[in-house]
Design a protein around this motif. Structure first.
Motif, PDB file in Angstrom:
ATOM      1  N   LEU A   1     -47.979 -17.337  -1.670  1.00 52.43           N
ATOM      2  CA  LEU A   1     -46.904 -16.810  -0.821  1.00 52.43           C
ATOM      3  C   LEU A   1     -46.050 -15.816  -1.596  1.00 52.43           C
ATOM      4  O   LEU A   1     -45.647 -14.772  -1.064  1.00 52.43           O
ATOM      5  CB  LEU A   1     -46.042 -17.964  -0.298  1.00 52.43           C
ATOM      6  N   ASN A   2     -45.762 -16.114  -2.845  1.00 56.26           N
ATOM      7  CA  ASN A   2     -44.974 -15.188  -3.674  1.00 56.26           C
ATOM      8  C   ASN A   2     -45.686 -13.844  -3.822  1.00 56.26           C
ATOM      9  O   ASN A   2     -45.068 -12.774  -3.728  1.00 56.26           O
ATOM     10  CB  ASN A   2     -44.738 -15.792  -5.060  1.00 56.26           C
ATOM     11  N   LEU A   3     -47.000 -13.895  -4.046  1.00 51.89           N
ATOM     12  CA  LEU A   3     -47.780 -12.664  -4.208  1.00 51.89           C
ATOM     13  C   LEU A   3     -47.761 -11.830  -2.934  1.00 51.89           C
ATOM     14  O   LEU A   3     -47.523 -10.613  -2.972  1.00 51.89           O
ATOM     15  CB  LEU A   3     -49.225 -13.019  -4.587  1.00 51.89           C
ATOM     16  N   VAL A   4     -48.005 -12.471  -1.791  1.00 49.83           N
ATOM     17  CA  VAL A   4     -48.057 -11.759  -0.512  1.00 49.83           C
ATOM     18  C   VAL A   4     -46.715 -11.105  -0.205  1.00 49.83           C
ATOM     19  O   VAL A   4     -46.636  -9.916   0.150  1.00 49.83           O
ATOM     20  CB  VAL A   4     -48.463 -12.729   0.624  1.00 49.83           C
ATOM     21  N   VAL A   5     -45.652 -11.878  -0.332  1.00 48.07           N
ATOM     22  CA  VAL A   5     -44.318 -11.361  -0.007  1.00 48.07           C
ATOM     23  C   VAL A   5     -43.915 -10.250  -0.969  1.00 48.07           C
ATOM     24  O   VAL A   5     -43.282  -9.262  -0.569  1.00 48.07           O
ATOM     25  CB  VAL A   5     -43.292 -12.514  -0.010  1.00 48.07           C
ATOM     26  N   ALA A   6     -44.284 -10.369  -2.230  1.00 53.52           N
ATOM     27  CA  ALA A   6     -43.985  -9.299  -3.193  1.00 53.52           C
ATOM     28  C   ALA A   6     -44.675  -8.001  -2.788  1.00 53.52           C
ATOM     29  O   ALA A   6     -44.065  -6.917  -2.851  1.00 53.52           O
ATOM     30  CB  ALA A   6     -44.427  -9.725  -4.596  1.00 53.52           C
ATOM     31  N   LEU A   7     -45.951  -8.077  -2.349  1.00 50.86           N
ATOM     32  CA  LEU A   7     -46.662  -6.879  -1.896  1.00 50.86           C
ATOM     33  C   LEU A   7     -46.012  -6.283  -0.653  1.00 50.86           C
ATOM     34  O   LEU A   7     -45.918  -5.056  -0.513  1.00 50.86           O
ATOM     35  CB  LEU A   7     -48.130  -7.227  -1.617  1.00 50.86           C
ATOM     36  N   GLN A   8     -45.556  -7.138   0.259  1.00 47.20           N
ATOM     37  CA  GLN A   8     -44.924  -6.642   1.481  1.00 47.20           C
ATOM     38  C   GLN A   8     -43.587  -5.969   1.186  1.00 47.20           C
ATOM     39  O   GLN A   8     -43.281  -4.911   1.744  1.00 47.20           O
ATOM     40  CB  GLN A   8     -44.744  -7.796   2.478  1.00 47.20           C
ATOM     41  N   ILE A   9     -42.797  -6.564   0.326  1.00 46.20           N
ATOM     42  CA  ILE A   9     -41.508  -5.954  -0.032  1.00 46.20           C
ATOM     43  C   ILE A   9     -41.726  -4.634  -0.770  1.00 46.20           C
ATOM     44  O   ILE A   9     -41.018  -3.644  -0.523  1.00 46.20           O
ATOM     45  CB  ILE A   9     -40.667  -6.934  -0.880  1.00 46.20           C
ATOM     46  N   LEU A  10     -42.726  -4.589  -1.643  1.00 47.40           N
ATOM     47  CA  LEU A  10     -43.057  -3.340  -2.332  1.00 47.40           C
ATOM     48  C   LEU A  10     -43.455  -2.258  -1.326  1.00 47.40           C
ATOM     49  O   LEU A  10     -43.051  -1.085  -1.455  1.00 47.40           O
ATOM     50  CB  LEU A  10     -44.183  -3.582  -3.322  1.00 47.40           C
ATOM     51  N   THR A  11     -44.223  -2.643  -0.303  1.00 45.66           N
ATOM     52  CA  THR A  11     -44.633  -1.694   0.737  1.00 45.66           C
ATOM     53  C   THR A  11     -43.428  -1.157   1.496  1.00 45.66           C
ATOM     54  O   THR A  11     -43.341   0.042   1.803  1.00 45.66           O
ATOM     55  CB  THR A  11     -45.609  -2.370   1.715  1.00 45.66           C
ATOM     56  N   ILE A  12     -42.476  -2.034   1.819  1.00 41.80           N
ATOM     57  CA  ILE A  12     -41.258  -1.609   2.527  1.00 41.80           C
ATOM     58  C   ILE A  12     -40.479  -0.596   1.692  1.00 41.80           C
ATOM     59  O   ILE A  12     -40.014   0.436   2.189  1.00 41.80           O
ATOM     60  CB  ILE A  12     -40.376  -2.834   2.855  1.00 41.80           C
ATOM     61  N   ILE A  13     -40.351  -0.888   0.412  1.00 41.29           N
ATOM     62  CA  ILE A  13     -39.589   0.007  -0.481  1.00 41.29           C
ATOM     63  C   ILE A  13     -40.281   1.361  -0.608  1.00 41.29           C
ATOM     64  O   ILE A  13     -39.638   2.417  -0.522  1.00 41.29           O
ATOM     65  CB  ILE A  13     -39.407  -0.652  -1.857  1.00 41.29           C
ATOM     66  N   LEU A  14     -41.604   1.347  -0.798  1.00 46.19           N
ATOM     67  CA  LEU A  14     -42.343   2.601  -0.961  1.00 46.19           C
ATOM     68  C   LEU A  14     -42.323   3.446   0.315  1.00 46.19           C
ATOM     69  O   LEU A  14     -42.305   4.676   0.260  1.00 46.19           O
ATOM     70  CB  LEU A  14     -43.787   2.310  -1.372  1.00 46.19           C
ATOM     71  N   SER A  15     -42.331   2.797   1.481  1.00 45.56           N
ATOM     72  CA  SER A  15     -42.314   3.536   2.753  1.00 45.56           C
ATOM     73  C   SER A  15     -40.927   4.056   3.101  1.00 45.56           C
ATOM     74  O   SER A  15     -40.778   4.895   3.991  1.00 45.56           O
ATOM     75  CB  SER A  15     -42.809   2.642   3.887  1.00 45.56           C
ATOM     76  N   ARG A  16     -39.894   3.492   2.431  1.00 44.70           N
ATOM     77  CA  ARG A  16     -38.498   3.866   2.694  1.00 44.70           C
ATOM     78  C   ARG A  16     -38.110   3.650   4.147  1.00 44.70           C
ATOM     79  O   ARG A  16     -37.287   4.377   4.706  1.00 44.70           O
ATOM     80  CB  ARG A  16     -38.246   5.313   2.283  1.00 44.70           C
ATOM     81  N   GLY A  17     -38.737   2.682   4.756  1.00 41.31           N
ATOM     82  CA  GLY A  17     -38.387   2.350   6.126  1.00 41.31           C
ATOM     83  C   GLY A  17     -38.899   3.319   7.164  1.00 41.31           C
ATOM     84  O   GLY A  17     -38.416   3.323   8.303  1.00 41.31           O
ATOM     85  N   ASP A  18     -39.877   4.153   6.819  1.00 42.31           N
ATOM     86  CA  ASP A  18     -40.439   5.122   7.764  1.00 42.31           C
ATOM     87  C   ASP A  18     -41.564   4.450   8.546  1.00 42.31           C
ATOM     88  O   ASP A  18     -42.655   4.214   8.024  1.00 42.31           O
ATOM     89  CB  ASP A  18     -40.960   6.342   7.019  1.00 42.31           C
ATOM     90  N   ILE A  19     -41.326   4.135   9.811  1.00 38.99           N
ATOM     91  CA  ILE A  19     -42.284   3.399  10.629  1.00 38.99           C
ATOM     92  C   ILE A  19     -43.551   4.193  10.889  1.00 38.99           C
ATOM     93  O   ILE A  19     -44.644   3.635  11.033  1.00 38.99           O
ATOM     94  CB  ILE A  19     -41.622   2.987  11.978  1.00 38.99           C
ATOM     95  N   PHE A  20     -43.442   5.536  10.901  1.00 40.07           N
ATOM     96  CA  PHE A  20     -44.617   6.361  11.188  1.00 40.07           C
ATOM     97  C   PHE A  20     -45.582   6.376  10.004  1.00 40.07           C
ATOM     98  O   PHE A  20     -46.799   6.395  10.178  1.00 40.07           O
ATOM     99  CB  PHE A  20     -44.182   7.786  11.556  1.00 40.07           C
ATOM    100  N   VAL A  21     -45.038   6.349   8.794  1.00 38.71           N
ATOM    101  CA  VAL A  21     -45.890   6.273   7.603  1.00 38.71           C
ATOM    102  C   VAL A  21     -46.689   4.976   7.625  1.00 38.71           C
ATOM    103  O   VAL A  21     -47.895   4.948   7.336  1.00 38.71           O
ATOM    104  CB  VAL A  21     -45.038   6.361   6.324  1.00 38.71           C
ATOM    105  N   LEU A  22     -46.024   3.871   7.987  1.00 36.16           N
ATOM    106  CA  LEU A  22     -46.700   2.572   8.053  1.00 36.16           C
ATOM    107  C   LEU A  22     -47.679   2.519   9.224  1.00 36.16           C
ATOM    108  O   LEU A  22     -48.800   2.012   9.100  1.00 36.16           O
ATOM    109  CB  LEU A  22     -45.660   1.455   8.189  1.00 36.16           C
ATOM    110  N   GLY A  23     -47.255   3.058  10.365  1.00 36.29           N
ATOM    111  CA  GLY A  23     -48.077   2.972  11.574  1.00 36.29           C
ATOM    112  C   GLY A  23     -49.357   3.769  11.496  1.00 36.29           C
ATOM    113  O   GLY A  23     -50.389   3.349  12.036  1.00 36.29           O
TER     114      GLY A  23
END
Length: 729
Positions: A362-384
Motif C-alpha cells: 500500500l505504501n508503494l502504490v500510494v507513493a507512486l500515485q502521489i508522485l504522479t499527482i505532483i508531476l502532473s501538477r494537477g492537469d487533468i488533461f495530461v492524466l486523461g
C-alpha cells in the motif's frame, strides 16, 4: 485475518470507480466522436456486462484471481507479467485522475463562492492537486486498517450518490416530458464527427488515413475505443472477490448485476440526457462537468437548479474520491498476487503488526500515485490523455486466458460465460470467444488512435515489466522462503481466551495438524454460520516434557514453516468458503488434556477433529471422556465431532448430557411406559419416570451380585450394535 464483506460493499467499491466515469466518460467521448457518443457509451456498458461474466468465470476457478493468476495459468508467467505491468499503469493513473478531477469540482465551486464575496480565488490545478494528495492519504490509511474500513466508506458514498442519481433521472425524465425528446443521431459512419488537434485528435496515427471515414467497422471500433473509459474498474471485482462473504460466487454475481444496472442507468443515462437536454451551443462548455451543465438546463426555478448543481459537485467529489480508494484496493490486490508468486520480495507482504494488511505494498502504490499527482501538477488533461491503455489490454488478456483455460483445464465450472455449444464432443465457447474478439479489436484500434496513451502506456509497461523481471531473478536467488505462503504475525501470549482471539463464547474449536487433511475444517465451514458462531482453527505443537519446563517458548518454537503451510491452506479454505476463521497455535505435551483445556479456556461449545490414523473413533472418544473427567471445575459441556476421510461424522457428548436415543430405543421406552401406565392406573406416569426407575434399578444391581452379568450383557449389546452397523455398510 480477513473479515468478509457483503456483496453490497463489494459493489460499492467497484462502483466508486465505474460510476465515477459518468462525470466525464460521455463528455470525453463526445469530444472525440461527436453527438453519436451516447450510443457508444451504451454499447460499452453492455460490453461491460459481458466482461463481468468473464471475470465471474475466472473467479470461480481462482479465489485469489485477477489478471495475473489467470493469464499465468493459461499462457505463462511472461504474458502474465506483461498484463500486470500494463494494468498497473492505469491503476497508478486512476487514483490521481479521480482525485484531481474531484479537486477541480471542489475548487471550482469554492472559487465561485469566493468570487461572490470578492475574495482571492484559489489556483485550480494547485488546489486540485493538493486535494487529491489529501484524499489519497486518507484512503491509504483506511486501506491500512483493512478492506472492511474502506468498503464502509465506499458504501456510504454510494448512499449519497444514489440520492443524486434518483433525483437526476426523475428530473431529466420530467424535463423531456415537458419539452419533448430528441434522440442522439444514430451511430452511422456519416454521423461520426472525429475531432482534430494535437496528437492526431480522435484518429491518432490514422489521421491521414481514409479508412476511418470509409470503413464502417473501423469507425464503430474507434467510437467504442474512445468510450471505454466508462467501464474501467472491472478488474477490482477479481481483487475484492477474495473478501466477499459466503456464498462467494453467488454474492459476486449479485454484486456484478448491481454494478451493471447502476452504471448503465447512471453513466449511459448522463450521456443521453446531456445530448438530449443541453443545447449543442452550450454543451461543450460543460465537458469538464457534464452533470453540472445538465442541471442548469433542467426545467424549474434557477435557485433550485443552482442548489442541485452544488449538490452534484459535492456528490462528484465524494464519488471521485471513492475511485481513489478503488484504485488502491485493486492495485494492492494485483501486487499481492505478483508477490505471492515470488516476483516481488516477501518483504512487501509482511503484514501490518496491528491490522494484518500488506501495508508495504500500500505504501508503494500510494507513493507512486502521489508522485504522479505532483508531476502532473494537477492537469487533468495530461492524466486523461495517457489513461485507458492498460485497462483494455488487461481485459483482452483476461478474456483470452479464460478462453485458453476452457481447453487447457476443461471440466466443471461453477459459472461459465453463456452461449456454449458442443460439436462432436468439442466445446465451442461462442459467447466467450466473441467477447474476447471484441476486446482484442478495441485494444488494436486504440493502439492506432490514442497516441499519448499508446506511447506512455508502452513505455510504462516496459519499465514495470523490466522491474518485475529483475526483481523475480533477485528474489528467487536470495529467498529461502516459500513465496506462495501467506505471511502471519505471531502474537505471543500466556493464555487462550475468547478476548485474546476476538471470538465469542460458544465457538467451534477445530483442531488442525496435517495440512493435507483439512477435510474436517472444510466440513465445519460448510455447516457453521459465522454470523452466529465463530470458528477457531487451533494447532497443537507437541513438545517433549523436557522442552516444556519453566522457560517461556519463543514464537519461532511454535510457528515454523510447517505451521505456515498449515495456516496458509486453512486460510485458503476460509477464503473459498467466504467465512472467517481465527487462527491459534499452542504448545502441548498430552493430546486430549491440551485440547480440552483449550476448549475450556475458549469457552467452546464443540471440538472438531479429523480421524486419527492410529486409533479407532471409539478409543478416541473414550480417551476424550477420561480427559474431560480430569478437567478442573467447572467442567464444560462439550460435543466432540470426529470426522472420517470418507465423510462420516461421529458425535460424542462429553459431560452430563441428554442421550441421543435411536428410534428403536424410543419405541422400547414407549412400550414400557404403556405397560407401566396400565398397571398402576389411575396414577399418572411420564416417560422420564420410567427412565429414572430403570437407572436406579441398574445402579442398584450393578453394585451387587449381578455386576458381572450386567457387564456381559453390555458387551453382547455393543457387539450386536457393531454387527448391525457392519451389515448396513
Amino acid at each position: 485475518m480477513l473479515a468478509f464483506i457483503s456483496f453490497w460493499r463489494a459493489a460499492a467499491i467497484v462502483l466508486n470507480d465505474m460510476g465515477s466515469s459518468a462525470f466525464y466518460a460521455g463528455a470525453i467521448a463526445e469530444g472525440f466522436i461527436g453527438k453519436t457518443a451516447p450510443w457508444f457509451v451504451l454499447a460499452i456498458m453492455l460490453l461491460a456486462y459481458a466482461v463481468r461474466a468473464v471475470y465471474i468465470e475466472s473467479c470461480s476457478m481462482f479465489v485469489r484471481g485477477g489478471v495475473y493468476r489467470v493469464v499465468k495459468e493459461a499462457m505463462g508467467s511472461t504474458l502474465a507479467k506483461f498484463s500486470v505491468s500494463a494494468l498497473m499503469f492505469d491503476y497508478v493513473l486512476t487514483g490521481p485522475i479521480s482525485g484531481v478531477s474531484a479537486g477541480l469540482y471542489l475548487v471550482g465551486l469554492l472559487n465561485e463562492f469566493l468570487q461572490h464575496l470578492h475574495w482571492h480565488t484559489i489556483s485550480m490545478n494547485a488546489g486540485a492537486a493538493g486535494f487529491a494528495i489529501l484524499v489519497t492519504l486518507y484512503f491509504w490509511w483506511e486501506n491500512i486498517k483493512g478492506i472492511p474500513e474502506s468498503s464502509e466508506k465506499a458504501l456510504r458514498i454510494m448512499y449519497v450518490v444514489t440520492v443524486m442519481v434518483v433525483i437526476m433521472v426523475c428530473w431529466c425524465a420530467y424535463t423531456l416530458w415537458v419539452r419533448g425528446a430528441h434522440m442522439p443521431p444514430w451511430p452511422h459512419l456519416a454521423n461520426l464527427t472525429y475531432s482534430t488537434g494535437a496528437h492526431g485528435g480522435a484518429l491518432g496515427f490514422l489521421h491521414n488515413s481514409s479508412l476511418p471515414k470509409t470503413v464502417a467497422l473501423i469507425g464503430i471500433l474507434i467510437g467504442l475505443g474512445h468510450s471505454v473509459l466508462a467501464m474501467s474498474g472491472e478488474e477490482t471485482m477479481a481483487q475484492v472477490y477474495r473478501e466477499i462473504e459466503h456464498p462467494k460466487l453467488r454474492n459476486l454475481e449479485k454484486a456484478g448485476f448491481i454494478i451493471f444496472i447502476y452504471s448503465l442507468i447512471f453513466t449511459a443515462g448522463v450521456a443521453f440526457f446531456s445530448v438530449m437536454i443541453v443545447p449543442d451551443s452550450a454543451r461543450s462548455n460543460f465537458f469538464d462537468n457534464p452533470i453540472g451543465g445538465l442541471a442548469m438546463y433542467l426545467v424549474g426555478p434557477i435557485s433550485v437548479r443552482l442548489a442541485f448543481r452544488a449538490f452534484i459537485v459535492v456528490v462528484g467529489v465524494l464519488m471521485l474520491a471513492g475511485a481513489v480508494n478503488t484504485a488502491i484496493v485493486g492495485s494492492n490486490g494485483v501486487l499481492n498476487r505478483v508477490s505471492e508468486d515470488g516476483i516481488l520480495p516477501q518483504w512487501f507482504r509482511r503484514p501490518h503488526r496491528r491490522f494484518g494488511t500488506s501495508y508495504r505494498i500500500l505504501n508503494l502504490v500510494v507513493a507512486l500515485q502521489i508522485l504522479t499527482i505532483i508531476l502532473s501538477r494537477g492537469d487533468i488533461f495530461v492524466l486523461g490523455e495517457a489513461y485507458a491503455f492498460g485497462v483494455m489490454w488487461s481485459f483482452a488478456m483476461k478474456g483470452l486466458a479464460v478462453l485458453v483455460l476452457r481447453y487447457k483445464q476443461p471440466g466443471v465450472r461453477e459459472f461459465r460465460v453463456p452461449l456454449n455449444f458442443t460439436i462432436r464432443g468439442v466445446e465451442i465457447p461462442l459467447g466467450l470467444g466473441v467477447v474476447t474478439l471484441i476486446l482484442v479489436a478495441l485494444c488494436t484500434i486504440n493502439l492506432f488512435t490514442k497516441e499519448v496513451a499508446t506511447i506512455s502506456g508502452i513505455a510504462f509497461t516496459i519499465i514495470f515489466f523490466t522491474v518485475f523481471e529483475i526483481s523475480e531473478k533477485v528474489t528467487k536467488k536470495r529467498s529461502t522462503e516459500h513465496a506462495e505462503l501467506d505471511q502471519f504475525n505471531v502474537d505471543a501470549g500466556d493464555d487462550l481466551t475468547p478476548q485474546r482471539l476476538g471470538v465469542h463464547p460458544g465457538n467451534v474449536l477445530v483442531m488442525v495438524r496435517n495440512y493435507n487433511t483439512l477435510y474436517h475444517l472444510a466440513a465445519t465451514l460448510d455447516r457453521v454460520d459465522p454470523h452466529k458462531q465463530d470458528v477457531v482453527a487451533l494447532h497443537m505443537r507437541f513438545l517433549d516434557r523436557a522442552a516444556s519446563g519453566e522457560y517461556e517458548l519463543e514464537p519461532e518454537q511454535l510457528f515454523s514453516s510447517e505451521e505456515q503451510i498449515l495456516f496458509t491452506r486453512a486460510l485458503a479454505l476460509a477464503e473459498k468458503k467466504g467465512k472467517t476463521i481465527h487462527l491459534a497455535v499452542a504448545g502441548a505435551t498430552e493430546k486430549w488434556d491440551a485440547i480440552l483445556r483449550a476448549s475450556q479456556s475458549l469457552q467452546s461449545s464443540s471440538v472438531v477433529l479429523g480421524a486419527s490414523p492410529n486409533r479407532p473413533l471409539a478409543e478416541e472418544a473414550r480417551l476424550a471422556g477420561l480427559a474431560w473427567e480430569r478437567l478442573a471445575d467447572p467442567k464444560p459441556q462439550l460435543s466432540l465431532v470426529l470426522h472420517s476421510m470418507t465423510g462420516q461424522e461421529h458425535v460424542v457428548y462429553l459431560g452430563p448430557h441428554a442421550p441421543h436415543l435411536t428410534p428403536r430405543e424410543i419405541e422400547l421406552l414407549h412400550q414400557l411406559w404403556l405397560e407401566f401406565s396400565d398397571a398402576i392406573a389411575p396414577e399418572e406416569l411420564h416417560h422420564h419416570d420410567v427412565v429414572h426407575l430403570a437407572l436406579e434399578r441398574l445402579q442398584s444391581e450393578f453394585s451387587g451380585e449381578k455386576r458381572e452379568k450386567i457387564l456381559q450383557e453390555t458387551r453382547e449389546h455393543l457387539q450386536r450394535v457393531r454387527d448391525r452397523r457392519a451389515a448396513q455398510l
